[in-house]
Design an enzyme around this catalytic site. Sequence first.
Site, PDB file in Angstrom:
ATOM      1  N   HIS A  58       0.877  -1.356   0.061  1.00 24.64           N
ATOM      2  CA  HIS A  58       0.089   0.226  -0.012  1.00 24.64           C
ATOM      3  C   HIS A  58       0.941   1.316   0.126  1.00 24.64           C
ATOM      4  O   HIS A  58       0.246   2.393  -0.255  1.00 24.64           O
ATOM      5  CB  HIS A  58      -0.830  -0.053   1.304  1.00 24.64           C
ATOM      6  N   ASP A  76       3.273   9.463  -1.070  1.00 24.17           N
ATOM      7  CA  ASP A  76       2.223   8.614  -0.740  1.00 24.17           C
ATOM      8  C   ASP A  76       2.085   7.549  -1.577  1.00 24.17           C
ATOM      9  O   ASP A  76       1.907   7.748  -2.825  1.00 24.17           O
ATOM     10  CB  ASP A  76       0.869   9.717  -0.658  1.00 24.17           C
TER      11      ASP A  76
HETATM   12  C1  GDG Z   1      -2.034   3.814   3.318  1.00 25.48           C
HETATM   13  C2  GDG Z   1      -0.998   4.482   2.280  1.00 25.48           C
HETATM   14  C3  GDG Z   1      -2.537   4.540   0.451  1.00 25.48           C
HETATM   15  C4  GDG Z   1      -8.510  10.477   7.790  1.00 25.48           C
HETATM   16  N1  GDG Z   1      -8.865  11.098   8.710  1.00 25.48           N
HETATM   17  C5  GDG Z   1     -10.066  10.713   9.137  1.00 25.48           C
HETATM   18  C6  GDG Z   1     -10.567   9.771   8.379  1.00 25.48           C
HETATM   19  N2  GDG Z   1      -9.470   9.306   7.618  1.00 25.48           N
HETATM   20  C7  GDG Z   1      -9.525   8.234   6.506  1.00 25.48           C
HETATM   21  C8  GDG Z   1      -9.579   8.824   4.900  1.00 25.48           C
HETATM   22  C9  GDG Z   1      -9.007   7.670   4.305  1.00 25.48           C
HETATM   23  C10 GDG Z   1      -7.769   7.121   5.242  1.00 25.48           C
HETATM   24  O1  GDG Z   1      -8.255   7.575   6.700  1.00 25.48           O
HETATM   25  C11 GDG Z   1      -6.372   7.675   4.909  1.00 25.48           C
HETATM   26  O2  GDG Z   1      -6.011   6.945   3.677  1.00 25.48           O
HETATM   27  P1  GDG Z   1      -4.775   7.495   2.964  1.00 25.48           P
HETATM   28  O3  GDG Z   1      -4.751   6.613   1.593  1.00 25.48           O
HETATM   29  O4  GDG Z   1      -5.103   8.961   2.984  1.00 25.48           O
HETATM   30  O5  GDG Z   1      -3.566   7.288   3.967  1.00 25.48           O
HETATM   31  P2  GDG Z   1      -2.862   5.957   4.742  1.00 25.48           P
HETATM   32  O6  GDG Z   1      -3.489   5.777   5.943  1.00 25.48           O
HETATM   33  O7  GDG Z   1      -1.428   6.423   4.903  1.00 25.48           O
HETATM   34  O8  GDG Z   1      -2.691   4.819   4.031  1.00 25.48           O
HETATM   35  C12 GDG Z   1      -1.864   5.417   1.295  1.00 25.48           C
HETATM   36  C13 GDG Z   1      -3.446   3.626   1.323  1.00 25.48           C
HETATM   37  O9  GDG Z   1      -2.576   2.919   2.315  1.00 25.48           O
HETATM   38  C14 GDG Z   1      -4.267   2.572   0.784  1.00 25.48           C
HETATM   39  O10 GDG Z   1      -3.613   1.769  -0.160  1.00 25.48           O
HETATM   40  O11 GDG Z   1      -3.588   5.246  -0.341  1.00 25.48           O
HETATM   41  O12 GDG Z   1      -0.837   5.982   0.260  1.00 25.48           O
HETATM   42  O13 GDG Z   1      -0.012   5.426   2.822  1.00 25.48           O
HETATM   43  O14 GDG Z   1     -10.033   6.713   3.999  1.00 25.48           O
HETATM   44  O15 GDG Z   1     -10.773   9.039   4.938  1.00 25.48           O
HETATM   45  N3  GDG Z   1     -11.436   8.987   8.500  1.00 25.48           N
HETATM   46  C15 GDG Z   1     -12.302   9.275   9.467  1.00 25.48           C
HETATM   47  N4  GDG Z   1     -12.265  10.219  10.397  1.00 25.48           N
HETATM   48  C16 GDG Z   1     -10.971  11.253  10.155  1.00 25.48           C
HETATM   49  O16 GDG Z   1     -10.745  12.233  10.822  1.00 25.48           O
HETATM   50  N5  GDG Z   1     -13.621   8.908   9.825  1.00 25.48           N
END
Ligand code: GDG
Length: 740
Positions: free
Chosen positions: A164, A371
Amino acid sequence: MSRTIIVSNRLPTKGQRTEEGLAFQPSEGGLATGLGSIYKAEGNVWVGWPGLSVDEPAEQEQVREQLKADSMVPVFLTEAEIRDFYEGFSNSTLWPTFHYFSQYATYEQSHWEAYVAVNEKFCQAVLALAGPEDTIWVHDYQLLLLPALLRQARPEATIGFFLHIPFPSYELIRVLPWGAELVEGMLGADLIGFHTFDYMHHFLSAVSHLLGLPNHNGQVETATRTILVDALPMGIDYHRYAEAAASAVAQRHEAVYREALGDVQVVLSIDRLDYSKGIAQRLRAFELLLQRNPEWREQVSLLMVVVPSRDQVAQYAALKEEIDELVGRINAQYRTISWTPIHYFYRSFPFEELAALYRLAEVALVTPVRDGMNLVAKEFIASQADQRGVLILSERAGAAQELADALLINPTDTGQLAEAMREALQMPAEEQQIRMAAMQALVRQYDVFAWTRLFLDRLAYSKIKQLTLATDELDAHAEARLHQDYQAASRRLLLLDYDGTLVRFHPNPQYARPDQELLKLLSNLAADARNRVVLISGRDQATLDSWLGHLPIDFIAEHGVWLRRAGEDWHLFQEGLRAEWKRDIRPMLEQYVSRTPGSYIEEKDYSLAWHWRRADAGLGAVRARDLLNHLTFMTSSTELQVLEGNRVLEIKHAGINKGTAAAQWLSADSQPFVLALGDDRTDEDTFAALPPEAYTLKVGPTSRSLARYAVAGVADVRRLLSGLLSKVVADQPASACFPG
Ligand code: GDG
């Protein structure tokens, strides 16, 4: 029944100790929603850590029972494992390295040992569940060793792996003392998926540099299997976000926020606290926007959500301080009685409120320094029911490969980022709509369900492909049968390739001389009057003569051009061969030598070879493809042919090869027992020329070989040949295994 077993470090649940005891709530991450669709299906399970430390066996049992109802199986980690495996190796070694922050990486042997031990723990948990028909899908950087551990225990298992986070350039992987082990661990899978082509490319380059394994069209060939490597960008549950943003609850929340914020445009950013997310750079860019464009003051606010994460780790605590300080400074400088430049929240929001924020924002600022993908960018897009809103996206997020209609920026270029914000705030509604509609179509179509389906389809394809290409490994039974047939035969023909088969490949071919062990082995084989030993090589006569000429064995040199039977002189395979063509071809090869450091030309009587085994693997492969095209074109209407060997291209007469030469030994005396061993493309001609009952053995990677069996390397070849000299059959096959 075949099931899918999902394995990730964390289960898609949040465990908490409450006054009533342990309580579990489903977590809302992208992975949880996406895979929820398959792991809830009958029989499927999710294996992972429940997110809190549970040491008491009775309590562990209780957790096991509680999670069972939700098709989850916990793997319990001790406090020490959480510290050394999770916070240590996973988050302080792998995370910074894979996000190009090597300066933050620690290299602790004890953390590595914990990482190995926990991967083994996960392996045991999966093995306890998985049946032979099950599909095992392993996720992310905490479990890089798991595919190989599972493969060791279950050679036939169907195993997929998805990373990921980014897979960085080989230059970063080589810094890790355990780089080769990690890459090897991943290669236990049948399909390895990444978010982007770049990550896939970096991985293939690491495989080639660290392990010396070739790849072709995204397929890596190991000694026993072909592994598919692919770019499969992850999507989101589009409708869930679209519906949540359109819901009455979200509209109510939005109205409240609007009222509080006043009449400003809202720029939104949402991230976990992490140095890879570019939060401080973003704040500086917002400051620059206000500084350079006074007309935007009191017209725009940045609404910044930072979700607490890893703040016990020094770099994270420092980052938190830096953000606090920047927000304080900018707000102090620009705030007015009725306007706050930055609304900063260091906490997470419930899902419905998050949906309201997506709905509310005019601009989303997604500007990570690195990212893997970034799902926030896609969630913002899905939430814009009116197709208004502008996404500013870092070109270093995986999502940028798909979302070309965003305003793509370099996150460290503060000036460019400030300018992109100004452009976004002023973008005409019509342009916003065109860009947003295009991105919505894409995010809607390639959603997380499509991603899951595609991954599992590609995994099934990889497995089918392996089965159709597979050459069986020479296992103990097959070896015992070979041994028996050898012992029973009154005459035997042994056709042995030299480089890569009897001796290891050496960067300088002149150093690949036979050692004493090999000379003794060949002479012992030749001493048996029932044996005819033929050494088949691409090398010239002089080298073979000086290294092996004193042995009572036969030779085929230059891939079949020259032949010599023991005690006789060398003679040409065919009279009238010509060599003038070398005058035309050689200058071209010389050009490639000057363009490819480390490569060189070998000239033989009737052939020319361009070797690139000492050149950089990546450059060599590119040049070899180029030269192959060039030569194939040049020789298309001649009697010449171009052969592709192991890091060598050879130009020689068509119709003469190891196979046509070896056939002369066959026609002369038809032996009841034939054994042929070879490692590269040129040995395939030998295999093709032999009758089906011959024992043909491919040394090294097995894919696309005509050989009946495969052995891993030179050491196995020598062990096999020495074994033939002993009369004892090592492993007598159980007769039931060989009916008839
Ligand atoms: C890894 C990789 C890759 C965030 N704040 C809140 C909240 N979130 C949710 C978002 C989103 C998730 O968390 C974050 O996902 P990301 O993709 O931005 O980043 P990572 O957690 O670092 O994930 C990344 C991912 O894996 C998938 O393969 O995209 O690059 O680093 O869904 O919505 N959710 C809630 N409250 C918040 O305050 N409910």
